[in-house]
Design an enzyme around this catalytic site. Structure first.
Site, mmCIF file in Angstrom:
data_model
loop_
_atom_site.group_PDB
_atom_site.id
_atom_site.type_symbol
_atom_site.label_atom_id
_atom_site.label_comp_id
_atom_site.label_asym_id
_atom_site.label_seq_id
_atom_site.Cartn_x
_atom_site.Cartn_y
_atom_site.Cartn_z
ATOM 1 N N ASN A 149 0.826 -1.205 0.000
ATOM 2 C CA ASN A 149 0.000 0.000 0.000
ATOM 3 C C ASN A 149 0.861 1.256 0.000
ATOM 4 O O ASN A 149 1.111 1.844 -1.041
ATOM 5 C CB ASN A 149 -0.950 -0.010 1.200
ATOM 6 C CG ASN A 149 -2.172 0.839 0.974
ATOM 7 O OD1 ASN A 149 -2.116 1.883 0.355
ATOM 8 N ND2 ASN A 149 -3.316 0.392 1.485
ATOM 9 N N ASP A 150 1.333 1.670 1.150
ATOM 10 C CA ASP A 150 2.064 2.931 1.263
ATOM 11 C C ASP A 150 3.321 2.956 0.400
ATOM 12 O O ASP A 150 3.709 4.016 -0.096
ATOM 13 C CB ASP A 150 2.435 3.201 2.721
ATOM 14 C CG ASP A 150 1.201 3.323 3.605
ATOM 15 O OD1 ASP A 150 0.194 3.876 3.136
ATOM 16 O OD2 ASP A 150 1.241 2.835 4.751
ATOM 17 N N VAL A 151 3.972 1.799 0.210
ATOM 18 C CA VAL A 151 5.237 1.772 -0.532
ATOM 19 C C VAL A 151 5.029 1.910 -2.039
ATOM 20 O O VAL A 151 5.999 1.968 -2.804
ATOM 21 C CB VAL A 151 6.023 0.479 -0.236
ATOM 22 C CG1 VAL A 151 6.392 0.415 1.237
ATOM 23 C CG2 VAL A 151 5.240 -0.753 -0.660
ATOM 24 N N ALA A 170 -0.063 4.055 7.068
ATOM 25 C CA ALA A 170 0.025 5.500 7.202
ATOM 26 C C ALA A 170 -1.340 6.148 7.359
ATOM 27 O O ALA A 170 -1.438 7.338 7.657
ATOM 28 C CB ALA A 170 0.749 6.100 5.991
#
Length: 460
Positions: free
Chosen positions: A386-388, A427
């Protein structure tokens, strides 16, 4: 006997270093672990041969309890739970050091007849070891979802309280070194360090956990080295310095991979798992797809890059992903796996899972190596990451992850995201990748979804 102990220690240290070299790659990691374990057995034997070692019944009892508790726990743990096991086992090491420091204080009458450097080393070990133990318990609780993964803070009081706790612990240590023989000072030091360990890790969210685990690991190593200095135990000094140095280097690498400073992480920041409140999410069009359509896209691609994340770990989909990769390779399709340094819950989490599924090490590409290949990639298959992969890290200065290096999957000709839902990552923010025109969402459990894609590929 002294010469024999010295020789055994030298052999143990050589095995520690040689074993650590094996941990640089999945192919040699198992062998490296065994080599280091043999070194530790030799170090323990050498320590037990030391004259005047003590009560053999208690020593045997401690070893027995450790074996009964540790071996079954390590054998039964799932790969998805490996991060919290690492956090817990690391914390136990710090706790052991803190207890040894307390025992050393009591048996030497508050270091009354000991050189000052021994008192300083022992109290430093007590302080850092206690922080590591209690901080690791919080990390374990967050990873195990016993505690909320979001940052838990006292807001404006957080940093002042941490400073007061640190000053209280250091003040007690200074008083003891100055010659004040009061055990209450040692107890206050341990308690203040314990609360400090809790208060430092509680405000840190899930996205920062890989860095926290590395940092606490370094703390445990440093405390062990300091305790070895106090006890004049060469094994503790060398092993502790190896752990402390490697943990410090890894912490620095993880922080750089997130474009964040270690003080900023310790001070608390992004990484909460708080979902966006209902009705507040911006309504943007999302294109969904099916396993059959995904299989067709993959079958007609020339180059496919798989981007694994924690969603793959939770679903234990690594073996299904490997089977899919083999099917694509049998059709002449190039398959690579893009590994972000902080994907998952601990450093190297994705590497470990894919290595367990026998994915060839050459196909695992680090972020810096794979990013230049995305523009030539026909399909980027994002499995639970997701965030990466969030383009907001590059495009939105107001985003909490702005500046964090990411995998440039959005540069691919087509992106397929396997995900249970549209929920946010650690996040706590939306992933802009989901809404891009070249992105399709395949909703469902990662293992089931990949399994369906595999069956469709077999029929093509």
């Amino acid at each position: 006997m002294t010469d024999l102990i010295a020789v055994l220690y030298i052999v143990a240290f050589a095995l520690f270093i040689y074993g650590l070299m094996g941990l640089t790659g999945p192919r040699t990691a198992v062998r490296g672990n065994w080599i280091a374990a043999v070194g530790m057995v030799i170090a323990v034997v050498a320590t037990l041969l030391t004259p005047g070692m003590g009560n053999w019944v208690l020593i045997a009892l401690g070893i027995g309890i450790g074996i009964v508790v540790g071996v079954p726990a390590a054998r039964r743990v799932k790969m998805t739970a490996m991060p919290q096991m690492v956090a817990l086992f690391n914390g136990v090491g710090g706790g052991a050091v803190a207890l040894i420091a307390w025992v050393e204080f009591r048996t030497t009458d508050g270091y009354s007849a000991e050189p000052r450097y021994i008192a300083i080393a022992s109290l430093f070990a007590a302080l850092i070891g206690s922080i590591s133990f209690w901080g690791s318990l919080i990390a374990f609780g967050k990873l195990q979802e016993i505690l909320p993964g979001r940052p838990i803070t006292l807001r404006a009081l957080q940093q002042p309280l941490n400073i007061v706790l640190l000053l209280a612990a250091v003040g007690c240590a200074v008083a003891v070194i100055a010659g004040v023989d009061a055990e209450v000072l040692m107890i206050v030091l341990l308690l203040a360090a314990a609360v400090l360990g809790l208060m430092v890790v509680l405000p840190i969210g899930g996205a920062d956990m890989p860095v926290v685990i590395s940092l606490l690991n370094a703390f445990t190593g440093l405390s062990a080295a300091a305790m070895g200095l106090a006890l004049d135990n060469t094994a503790l000094i060398v092993a502790g310095m190896i752990v402390g140095a490697s943990g410090s280097i890894l912490t620095n690498l993880m922080a750089k991979a997130m474009n964040r400073s270690i003080p900023a992480i310790v001070a608390g920041g992004f990484g909460g798992t708080t979902a966006v409140a209902s009705g507040t999410r911006e309504e943007r069009p999302v294109r969904s797809t099916t396993a059959a359509d995904t299989a067709v896209q993959l079958a007609y691609a020339s180059k496919v890059v798989v981007v694994p994340g924690y969603g793959m770990a939770v679903a234990q989909a690594q073996h299904a992903v490997r089977e899919m990769g083999q099917l694509l390779e049998s059709k002449g399709i190039s398959v690579s796996y893009a590994i972000h340094p902080v994907a998952g819950r601990m450093p190297g989490h994705m590497n470990v899972l894919l290595a367990e599924a026998d994915v060839p090490y050459e196909q695992l590409k680090e972020m810096d190596d794979i990013n230049s290949e995305f523009p030539q990639t026909d399909v980027a298959l994002v499995i639970g990451a997701n965030d990466v992969t969030n383009p907001a890290a590059r495009s939105d200065p107001n985003s909490p992850i702005y500046g964090m290096p990411i995998l440039d999957v959005s540069a691919s000709r087509s992106v397929i995201v396997l995900k249970r839902s549209m929920s946010s990552g650690f996040a706590g923010i939306d992933n802009d990748l989901f809404y891009e025109p070249r992105t399709s969402m395949l909703f469902g459990d990662a293992k089931s979804s990949v399994g369906e894609v595999v069956e469709e590929l077999k029929n093509l």
